[in-house]
Design an enzyme around this catalytic site. Structure first.
Site, PDB file in Angstrom:
ATOM      1  CB  CYS A 136     -17.614  28.792  30.443  1.00 27.66           C
ATOM      2  SG  CYS A 136     -17.631  30.048  31.728  1.00 27.66           S
ATOM      3  CB  CYS A 168     -15.273  30.292  34.614  1.00 32.43           C
ATOM      4  SG  CYS A 168     -16.120  28.719  34.499  1.00 32.43           S
ATOM      5  CB  CYS A 191     -11.332  20.802  32.505  1.00 37.20           C
ATOM      6  SG  CYS A 191     -10.873  20.599  30.775  1.00 37.20           S
TER       7      CYS A 191
END
Length: 150
Positions: A7, A83, A90
């Protein structure tokens, strides 16, 4: 299997998901090593600790960390982003890493009832994921979203 829940700040949603996944892995006898991290480091929010304690899961020993603070950060079988901002940030993982994404609303600054809704949705998703892994399959993003009932 090693699972990473990612997240933005590793302060609420990813912490709650980590706790749920560990809980259901123990309950269902599934061999999972679960970690959570954030794209940025913050602190575990008191509201997250409080609503998880209401369901018997203790976050008091949890702390916010970045990906580089988890053991062996490039060796996860599954990376689950919870999220949208974390999904975009990422990092690239080796080809053998599976990625799944389910965006949960950020309850920060909202009443505890909103925190409970997010907690419960994360719990439904986590249970479904662990049950599927026990069956030897990895559900799709859409299946995980449906399980969360978002």
């Amino acid at each position: 299997m090693r699972v990473l829940v990612l997240c933005t700040h590793n302060s609420a949603r990813s912490q709650m998901a980590e706790a749920w996944l560990k809980h259901f892995a123990r309950e269902l006898g599934v061999d999972l090593e679960v970690h959570s991290a954030g794209t940025e480091k913050a602190f575990v929010k008191e509201e997250a600790k409080r609503v998880m304690a209401e369901v018997g899961l203790d976050l008091s020993g949890h702390f916010s960390k970045t990906l580089f603070e988890v053991p062996d950060p490039w060796d996860f079988g599954l990376v689950l982003t919870v999220c949208d901002q974390a999904k975009e940030a990422c990092p690239a993982y080796p080809a053998r890493t599976e990625k799944r994404h389910v965006s949960f609303p950020d309850p920060t600054g909202k009443p505890l009832e909103e925190w409970r809704k997010v907690r419960d949705a994360l719990g439904r998703m986590a249970r479904f994921l662990v049950e599927a892994l026990k069956e030897g399959r990895l559900p799709s993003d859409e299946e995980l979203r449906q399980a969360a009932r978002l």
